[in-house]
Design a protein around this motif. Structure first.
Motif, mmCIF file in Angstrom:
data_model
loop_
_atom_site.group_PDB
_atom_site.id
_atom_site.type_symbol
_atom_site.label_atom_id
_atom_site.label_comp_id
_atom_site.label_asym_id
_atom_site.label_seq_id
_atom_site.Cartn_x
_atom_site.Cartn_y
_atom_site.Cartn_z
ATOM 1 N N ASN A 138 32.417 -32.811 11.728
ATOM 2 C CA ASN A 138 31.926 -31.461 11.429
ATOM 3 C C ASN A 138 30.403 -31.364 11.410
ATOM 4 O O ASN A 138 29.844 -30.440 10.819
ATOM 5 C CB ASN A 138 32.489 -30.954 10.085
ATOM 6 N N GLN A 139 29.725 -32.308 12.069
ATOM 7 C CA GLN A 139 28.259 -32.258 12.089
ATOM 8 C C GLN A 139 27.732 -31.376 13.208
ATOM 9 O O GLN A 139 26.571 -30.953 13.184
ATOM 10 C CB GLN A 139 27.684 -33.672 12.214
ATOM 11 N N GLY A 140 28.570 -31.093 14.206
ATOM 12 C CA GLY A 140 28.165 -30.239 15.316
ATOM 13 C C GLY A 140 29.354 -29.941 16.195
ATOM 14 O O GLY A 140 30.371 -30.639 16.138
ATOM 15 N N LEU A 141 29.248 -28.871 16.983
ATOM 16 C CA LEU A 141 30.324 -28.552 17.912
ATOM 17 C C LEU A 141 29.767 -27.912 19.174
ATOM 18 O O LEU A 141 28.671 -27.355 19.195
ATOM 19 C CB LEU A 141 31.378 -27.645 17.277
ATOM 20 N N ILE A 142 30.571 -28.012 20.226
ATOM 21 C CA ILE A 142 30.273 -27.332 21.487
ATOM 22 C C ILE A 142 31.601 -26.889 22.070
ATOM 23 O O ILE A 142 32.605 -27.602 21.969
ATOM 24 C CB ILE A 142 29.500 -28.261 22.455
ATOM 25 N N SER A 143 31.648 -25.683 22.634
ATOM 26 C CA SER A 143 32.868 -25.192 23.260
ATOM 27 C C SER A 143 32.562 -24.779 24.690
ATOM 28 O O SER A 143 31.407 -24.583 25.069
ATOM 29 C CB SER A 143 33.460 -24.028 22.465
ATOM 30 N N VAL A 144 33.612 -24.634 25.474
ATOM 31 C CA VAL A 144 33.436 -24.357 26.894
ATOM 32 C C VAL A 144 34.535 -23.431 27.383
ATOM 33 O O VAL A 144 35.638 -23.412 26.845
ATOM 34 C CB VAL A 144 33.451 -25.689 27.703
ATOM 35 N N SER A 145 34.217 -22.636 28.401
ATOM 36 C CA SER A 145 35.193 -21.764 29.045
ATOM 37 C C SER A 145 34.954 -21.813 30.540
ATOM 38 O O SER A 145 34.028 -22.475 31.016
ATOM 39 C CB SER A 145 35.059 -20.326 28.526
ATOM 40 N N GLY A 146 35.777 -21.095 31.290
ATOM 41 C CA GLY A 146 35.591 -21.040 32.731
ATOM 42 C C GLY A 146 36.745 -21.657 33.484
ATOM 43 O O GLY A 146 37.674 -22.228 32.897
ATOM 44 N N SER A 147 36.696 -21.550 34.803
ATOM 45 C CA SER A 147 37.747 -22.081 35.651
ATOM 46 C C SER A 147 37.159 -22.434 37.008
ATOM 47 O O SER A 147 36.006 -22.110 37.304
ATOM 48 C CB SER A 147 38.870 -21.051 35.818
ATOM 49 N N GLY A 148 37.968 -23.098 37.834
ATOM 50 C CA GLY A 148 37.491 -23.488 39.151
ATOM 51 C C GLY A 148 36.387 -24.520 39.051
ATOM 52 O O GLY A 148 36.464 -25.464 38.268
ATOM 53 N N ASN A 149 35.342 -24.332 39.826
ATOM 54 C CA ASN A 149 34.232 -25.292 39.859
ATOM 55 C C ASN A 149 33.138 -24.972 38.858
ATOM 56 O O ASN A 149 32.138 -25.686 38.793
ATOM 57 C CB ASN A 149 33.620 -25.353 41.263
ATOM 58 N N ASN A 150 33.311 -23.891 38.090
ATOM 59 C CA ASN A 150 32.262 -23.457 37.164
ATOM 60 C C ASN A 150 32.756 -23.473 35.723
ATOM 61 O O ASN A 150 33.899 -23.101 35.440
ATOM 62 C CB ASN A 150 31.776 -22.052 37.514
ATOM 63 N N ALA A 151 31.895 -23.888 34.825
ATOM 64 C CA ALA A 151 32.198 -23.855 33.397
ATOM 65 C C ALA A 151 31.006 -23.272 32.665
ATOM 66 O O ALA A 151 29.868 -23.353 33.139
ATOM 67 C CB ALA A 151 32.498 -25.260 32.876
ATOM 68 N N GLN A 152 31.279 -22.680 31.501
ATOM 69 C CA GLN A 152 30.201 -22.066 30.724
ATOM 70 C C GLN A 152 30.275 -22.511 29.279
ATOM 71 O O GLN A 152 31.347 -22.466 28.651
ATOM 72 C CB GLN A 152 30.284 -20.537 30.790
ATOM 73 N N ILE A 153 29.148 -22.961 28.751
ATOM 74 C CA ILE A 153 29.072 -23.303 27.338
ATOM 75 C C ILE A 153 29.232 -22.030 26.514
ATOM 76 O O ILE A 153 28.652 -20.998 26.824
ATOM 77 C CB ILE A 153 27.718 -23.971 27.009
ATOM 78 N N GLY A 154 30.023 -22.117 25.457
ATOM 79 C CA GLY A 154 30.222 -20.973 24.573
ATOM 80 C C GLY A 154 29.457 -21.165 23.274
ATOM 81 O O GLY A 154 28.264 -20.903 23.182
ATOM 82 N N LEU A 155 30.151 -21.648 22.259
ATOM 83 C CA LEU A 155 29.534 -21.943 20.968
ATOM 84 C C LEU A 155 28.885 -23.318 21.030
ATOM 85 O O LEU A 155 29.443 -24.254 21.594
ATOM 86 C CB LEU A 155 30.598 -21.918 19.868
ATOM 87 N N PHE A 156 27.716 -23.442 20.431
ATOM 88 C CA PHE A 156 27.001 -24.729 20.468
ATOM 89 C C PHE A 156 26.063 -24.781 19.273
ATOM 90 O O PHE A 156 25.108 -24.001 19.183
ATOM 91 C CB PHE A 156 26.224 -24.860 21.773
ATOM 92 N N ALA A 157 26.327 -25.690 18.353
ATOM 93 C CA ALA A 157 25.471 -25.804 17.177
ATOM 94 C C ALA A 157 25.579 -27.179 16.552
ATOM 95 O O ALA A 157 26.636 -27.812 16.596
ATOM 96 C CB ALA A 157 25.840 -24.744 16.132
ATOM 97 N N VAL A 158 24.495 -27.636 15.980
ATOM 98 C CA VAL A 158 24.474 -28.806 15.106
ATOM 99 C C VAL A 158 24.138 -28.297 13.717
ATOM 100 O O VAL A 158 23.229 -27.472 13.547
ATOM 101 C CB VAL A 158 23.426 -29.841 15.567
ATOM 102 N N ASP A 159 24.895 -28.739 12.730
ATOM 103 C CA ASP A 159 24.660 -28.286 11.366
ATOM 104 C C ASP A 159 23.214 -28.553 10.961
ATOM 105 O O ASP A 159 22.642 -29.603 11.293
ATOM 106 C CB ASP A 159 25.614 -28.995 10.400
#
Length: 222
Positions: A138-159
């Motif tokens: 729980n010190q940090g998180l990163i999430s991702v979305s997208g499909s095909g050859n492309n992805a996009q960072i969503g939530l991104f934080a370090v406590d």
């Protein structure tokens, strides 16, 4: 003529009519106000900063998009794992920290928990899709979305208690490794120009700026 597109998801989540529109430099303030009168909140996007006299329309910042090719080297990080349980308060705290510069956070007229509702839904959705990565639980998180050859960072934080230890870089590197293993070639991310720490982080880690949009919020106080 200005066309406001209704946003059903946002309207249901916030409990009032929400819309969005792309605004040309030639659009008059009168036209915008007239087109927005059926909504309580309207997101107004433009390619250049616009100046309004009405207090119903305020600028909420500039959104910047960055892009990076994933053809380079990256490494799996043993401290990073997929979020495998329903998000806890600690995980929600990280999600909220990631949105510190969000226009839903900085627009002081949004006082009905809009920011918290939106980011909570966002976290839970990406958790259900197995797309949230944690470092040291729980010190940090990163999430991702997208499909095909492309992805996009969503939530991104370090406590805030663990910043300055390179955890953000490790989260990013682990994500890039996972995406590369799946054959994804490009990673994009959006952030706010005002978030200079994030902007500098992405540039330092090989991202290049590919575009930006200015955003204003129309708000009907009645």
């Amino acid at each position: 003529m200005i066309k406001i597109d209704p946003l059903d998801f946002d309207s249901a989540l916030f409990g009032y009519p929400v819309g969005k529109a792309d605004i040309e430099f030639s659009s008059s303030e009168k036209e915008i106000l007239e087109a927005s009168k059926s909504f309580q909140l309207v997101y107004l996007f433009s390619g250049a900063p616009l100046d309004f006299q009405s207090k119903q329309i305020i600028p909420t910042g500039e959104t910047v998009q960055f892009s990076k090719s994933l053809e380079g080297s990256s490494e799996e990080q043993k401290e990073v794992s997929v979020l495998a349980q329903s998000p806890t308060k600690d995980h929600l705290s990280l999600a909220f920290q990631s949105g510190k510069f969000s226009r839903f956070k900085t627009d002081q007229r949004l006082t009905n928990g809009e920011f918290e509702k939106l980011y909570s839904i966002w976290l839970h959705k990406e958790y259900q899709e197995g797309k949230v990565f944690l470092i040291n639980e729980n010190q940090g998180l990163i999430s991702v979305s997208g499909s095909g050859n492309n992805a996009q960072i969503g939530l991104f934080a370090v406590d805030k208690k663990f910043r300055g230890q390179g955890l953000g870089r490790k989260l990013l590197e682990h994500l890039e490794f996972q995406l590369s293993q799946k054959g994804i070639k490009k990673l994009t991310v959006k952030t706010q120009r005002a978030n200079s720490v994030a902007v500098n982080f992405y540039v330092k880690n090989g991202f290049r700026e590919v575009g930006s949009r200015f955003v204003c919020h129309f708000w009907d106080r009645e």
